[in-house]
Design a protein around this motif. Structure first.
Motif, PDB file in Angstrom:
ATOM      1  N   PRO A 159       7.333  -6.711  13.097  1.00 43.70           N
ATOM      2  CA  PRO A 159       7.155  -8.078  12.601  1.00 43.70           C
ATOM      3  C   PRO A 159       6.913  -8.063  11.089  1.00 43.70           C
ATOM      4  N   ILE A 160       7.560  -8.966  10.382  1.00 42.40           N
ATOM      5  CA  ILE A 160       7.373  -9.080   8.932  1.00 42.40           C
ATOM      6  C   ILE A 160       6.900 -10.499   8.620  1.00 42.40           C
ATOM      7  N   THR A 161       6.515 -10.706   7.396  1.00 40.52           N
ATOM      8  CA  THR A 161       6.132 -12.048   6.951  1.00 40.52           C
ATOM      9  C   THR A 161       7.083 -12.480   5.846  1.00 40.52           C
ATOM     10  N   ALA A 162       7.813 -13.554   6.112  1.00 41.22           N
ATOM     11  CA  ALA A 162       8.757 -14.086   5.134  1.00 41.22           C
ATOM     12  C   ALA A 162       8.319 -15.481   4.734  1.00 41.22           C
ATOM     13  N   TYR A 163       8.269 -15.708   3.431  1.00 42.75           N
ATOM     14  CA  TYR A 163       7.816 -17.014   2.953  1.00 42.75           C
ATOM     15  C   TYR A 163       8.568 -17.408   1.689  1.00 42.75           C
ATOM     16  N   ASP A 198       7.396  -9.671   3.087  1.00 48.69           N
ATOM     17  CA  ASP A 198       6.344  -8.646   3.085  1.00 48.69           C
ATOM     18  C   ASP A 198       6.503  -7.832   4.361  1.00 48.69           C
ATOM     19  N   LEU A 199       6.883  -6.574   4.200  1.00 50.91           N
ATOM     20  CA  LEU A 199       7.229  -5.752   5.359  1.00 50.91           C
ATOM     21  C   LEU A 199       6.032  -5.378   6.215  1.00 50.91           C
ATOM     22  N   PHE A 200       4.832  -5.365   5.649  1.00 51.82           N
ATOM     23  CA  PHE A 200       3.650  -4.911   6.403  1.00 51.82           C
ATOM     24  C   PHE A 200       2.446  -5.791   6.075  1.00 51.82           C
ATOM     25  N   SER A 201       2.544  -7.057   6.406  1.00 47.37           N
ATOM     26  CA  SER A 201       1.438  -7.953   6.038  1.00 47.37           C
ATOM     27  C   SER A 201       0.824  -8.653   7.234  1.00 47.37           C
ATOM     28  N   ASN A 202       1.264  -8.283   8.460  1.00 49.46           N
ATOM     29  CA  ASN A 202       0.760  -9.010   9.619  1.00 49.46           C
ATOM     30  C   ASN A 202      -0.728  -8.784   9.864  1.00 49.46           C
ATOM     31  N   ASP A 203      -1.208  -7.628   9.509  1.00 50.03           N
ATOM     32  CA  ASP A 203      -2.647  -7.390   9.528  1.00 50.03           C
ATOM     33  C   ASP A 203      -2.945  -6.297   8.509  1.00 50.03           C
ATOM     34  N   ASP A 204      -4.204  -6.103   8.228  1.00 53.58           N
ATOM     35  CA  ASP A 204      -4.600  -5.171   7.182  1.00 53.58           C
ATOM     36  C   ASP A 204      -4.191  -3.738   7.486  1.00 53.58           C
ATOM     37  N   ASP A 205      -3.991  -3.412   8.749  1.00 48.25           N
ATOM     38  CA  ASP A 205      -3.708  -2.030   9.130  1.00 48.25           C
ATOM     39  C   ASP A 205      -2.228  -1.790   9.423  1.00 48.25           C
ATOM     40  N   ALA A 206      -1.375  -2.776   9.193  1.00 44.46           N
ATOM     41  CA  ALA A 206       0.036  -2.657   9.596  1.00 44.46           C
ATOM     42  C   ALA A 206       0.726  -1.487   8.907  1.00 44.46           C
ATOM     43  N   SER A 260       5.468   5.487  -1.229  1.00 47.83           N
ATOM     44  CA  SER A 260       5.811   4.321  -2.041  1.00 47.83           C
ATOM     45  C   SER A 260       5.053   3.109  -1.522  1.00 47.83           C
ATOM     46  N   MET A 261       4.603   2.272  -2.452  1.00 46.62           N
ATOM     47  CA  MET A 261       3.857   1.063  -2.085  1.00 46.62           C
ATOM     48  C   MET A 261       4.694  -0.195  -2.305  1.00 46.62           C
ATOM     49  N   ASN A 262       6.001  -0.035  -2.431  1.00 46.57           N
ATOM     50  CA  ASN A 262       6.871  -1.182  -2.675  1.00 46.57           C
ATOM     51  C   ASN A 262       7.233  -1.835  -1.348  1.00 46.57           C
ATOM     52  N   THR A 263       6.340  -2.646  -0.862  1.00 41.90           N
ATOM     53  CA  THR A 263       6.511  -3.223   0.475  1.00 41.90           C
ATOM     54  C   THR A 263       6.983  -4.672   0.451  1.00 41.90           C
ATOM     55  N   LYS A 264       7.182  -5.250  -0.732  1.00 42.60           N
ATOM     56  CA  LYS A 264       7.655  -6.633  -0.820  1.00 42.60           C
ATOM     57  C   LYS A 264       9.088  -6.660  -1.336  1.00 42.60           C
ATOM     58  N   ILE A 265       9.928  -7.378  -0.604  1.00 43.86           N
ATOM     59  CA  ILE A 265      11.343  -7.492  -0.919  1.00 43.86           C
ATOM     60  C   ILE A 265      11.641  -8.940  -1.313  1.00 43.86           C
TER      61      ILE A 265
END
Length: 554
Positions: free
Chosen positions: A51-55, A358-366, A484-489
């Motif tokens: 699951p990702i978060t798209a906004y 945001d590829l890993f924003s569904n929870d703090d531990d994603a 890598s910490m580039n998790t936002k596309i």
């Protein structure tokens, strides 16, 4: 040189791909995997959906000067475009001009015969009609080609400086102000905290006309009778400018300081303002190639005594600052919900909107859960690294990762099923304002046909399923192997995915500090299904699909 660069690119990409296979073999060896085993294999292929978060990200205050659309060429949109989903955008141009020479000598009794403005469209040849080459401009024309556009060309009296006075080493950028808060008739730009209204700085009218972009070859004849020479050039906007203005503004200034050097001229003649409008509340929009060698203003004049008059020319190029201003009169766009994601994602150019994934924003531990699922750990639970490369060792290997995006099926297409057929979605690394690593190893670049370029990474629209796939395989591997910490596309529409130049956002207050310049030069828009699980059906929800290989004993 171009062939050499292409060869180098192929070699680099080949090495990257080869190294990924070596890395795969190395990782399996570390976890004591063997090729032979039960059923001739001891590993399985599986998949998961992340699951990702798209906004939505509303785009304001974008760099609009000296935009590039192809081959490092300055480009600008001109006209009026009505998007069936978003509404109307009107694009105008402010451009400096530069004389072909300084301290001109126009001779005795100079008289202007004509002043012709030429700005080529972006066109491509389609064939031959007898001995003549035929062209199309459909790739750079938006809206009904039969509609006319009104065009008034003014003298601009606002000085466009090249250097930022707050930083002597930085170029001065100008930013968009297109939301119509002040009015929807004037053209604005921002410079730091100041709003520029170019309609307050216009003066003489150089031409007042209507035009329809057409793909006809431009024929130019120089000389008379047997000495006449006709040359053909690509389709272009052409207009005869009013002669009296140029006589008093240029011819009469011979010998003065205003024609002596570029600095004096730019202060004296600050450029042209091309203001577009509708005819019968209709119009179209076209992309102009102001960097073409055929983009110019040519002043044809004769001089000398009555019986010995000589024909001459004095010309100007568009080699200075070029600003593309926009007036947007369409649906309200807002910043989205970065926590829950949005129901719909709006991609719209000309100071419109983009999508953030945001590829890993569904929870703090994603993100940490993803790493722990794919990385090998020692007995104490610490991640294992390779002593030679310093990269993390993997216990599962990603074979393919795709961001799956569905188009909103409620789009009207303006009655044309092919309306979105050639849409391309461009994905980029928001943190570094660069293409994603998968872009660099995609060998399918096509300079002449951008629609068929980089289609392994960026995909092409599936017309049947109204779906897009963006390949993020190496981007995820980069996160796993190198932390890598580039998790936002970032997601935008693009008219040319070969162009990766970024345009700054003025004083951005979030992670998005720039967008691709070609996204600004894309007047059309599209609407996508988002990721909000409370409102978007699971079959249409944007998600990240990951296909991986794992040993059977894991």
């Amino acid at each position: 040189m171009k062939n050499t660069l292409k060869a180098l690119k192929f070699s680099t990409a080949f090495l990257l791909i080869l190294s990924s296979f070596i890395a795969c073999d190395k990782d399996f060896s570390i976890i004591e995997s063997q090729v032979l085993g039960k059923g001739n294999t001891n590993f399985t292929i599986d998949s998961l959906n992340i699951p990702i978060t798209a906004y939505n990200k509303k785009l304001n205050s974008l760099k609009i000067n000296n935009l590039i659309s192809a081959n490092d060429l300055n480009s600008a949109l001109l006209g009026v475009f009505d998007d069936p989903e978003f509404g109307r955008t009107t694009a105008s141009i402010i451009a400096q001009i530069t004389p072909s020479s300084f301290d001109p000598n126009f001779g005795v009794n100079p008289v202007i015969d004509s002043v012709i403005l030429t700005i080529p469209y972006f066109s491509r040849p389609t064939g031959l009609d007898g001995d003549d080459v035929t062209y199309t401009i459909e790739d750079s024309l938006y809206g009904d080609p039969s509609n006319e556009v009104t065009l008034t060309i003014y003298r601009n009296n606002y000085f466009l400086r090249s250097l930022n006075p707050n930083s002597t080493s930085s170029a001065q950028n100008y930013f968009s102000y297109a939301n119509g808060d002040i009015n929807t008739t004037d053209n604005f730009a921002l410079i730091e905290n100041n709003v520029i209204n170019f309609d307050n700085h216009k003066s003489d009218i150089l031409k007042d006309t209507t035009f329809t972009p057409i793909p006809d070859v431009v024929k130019t004849t120089v000389g008379e009778g047997d000495e006449a020479v006709t040359t053909d050039s690509e389709p272009a906007f052409r207009a005869h400018l009013y002669k009296d203005f140029w006589a008093s503004t240029i011819i009469d200034q011979e010998g003065t300081s205003v024609l002596s050097n570029p600095s004096n001229f730019n202060d004296y003649f600050r450029g042209l303002y091309f203001k577009a409008g509708t005819v019968d509340d209709k119009g179209n929009m076209v992309l102009l190639n102001l960097a073409s060698s055929n983009a110019n203003i040519v002043m044809y004049y004769t001089s000398g005594e009555d019986d010995t008059r000589i024909q001459s020319t004095y010309s100007f190029s568009f080699s200075g600052n070029i600003l593309n201003t926009f007036i947007n009169d369409y649906i309200t766009l807002e910043n989205g919900d970065s926590d829950l994601g949005d129901e719909t994602i709006y991609l719209k150019g000309t100071e419109g909107s983009m999508g953030v994934v945001d590829l890993f924003s569904n929870d703090d531990d994603a993100l940490e859960d993803f790493k722990r699922d794919f990385r090998a750990t020692d007995e104490s639970g610490e991640y294992i690294t390779d002593d030679t490369t310093g990269e993390f060792v993997l216990k599962k290997l990603i074979n393919e990762a795709q961001l799956i995006i569905y188009e909103d099926e409620s789009l009207t297409y303006s009655g044309d099923e092919d309306y979105h057929k050639y849409d391309r979605i461009y994905a980029y690394d928001i943190k570094n304002n660069t293409p994603i690593i998968d872009y660099f190893i995609d060998l399918t670049e096509n300079e002449s046909e951008p629609y068929n370029s980089f289609f392994i990474h960026l995909g092409q629209r599936d017309s049947d399923q109204k779906k897009y796939k963006i390949r993020l395989t190496e981007h995820l591997n980069n996160i796993l192997l190198r932390d890598s910490m580039n998790t936002k596309i970032g997601l935008t529409l693009s008219t040319n995915v070969n162009i990766t130049t970024q345009a700054e956002i003025l004083e951005s207050e979030d992670d998005v500090t720039a967008i691709p310049e070609t996204a600004i030069l894309t007047p059309r828009g599209t609407i996508l299904h988002g990721s909000n699980e409370n409102v978007v059906p699971s079959k249409k929800r944007m998600e990240l699909q990951v296909f991986f290989t794992k040993p059977e004993n894991n």
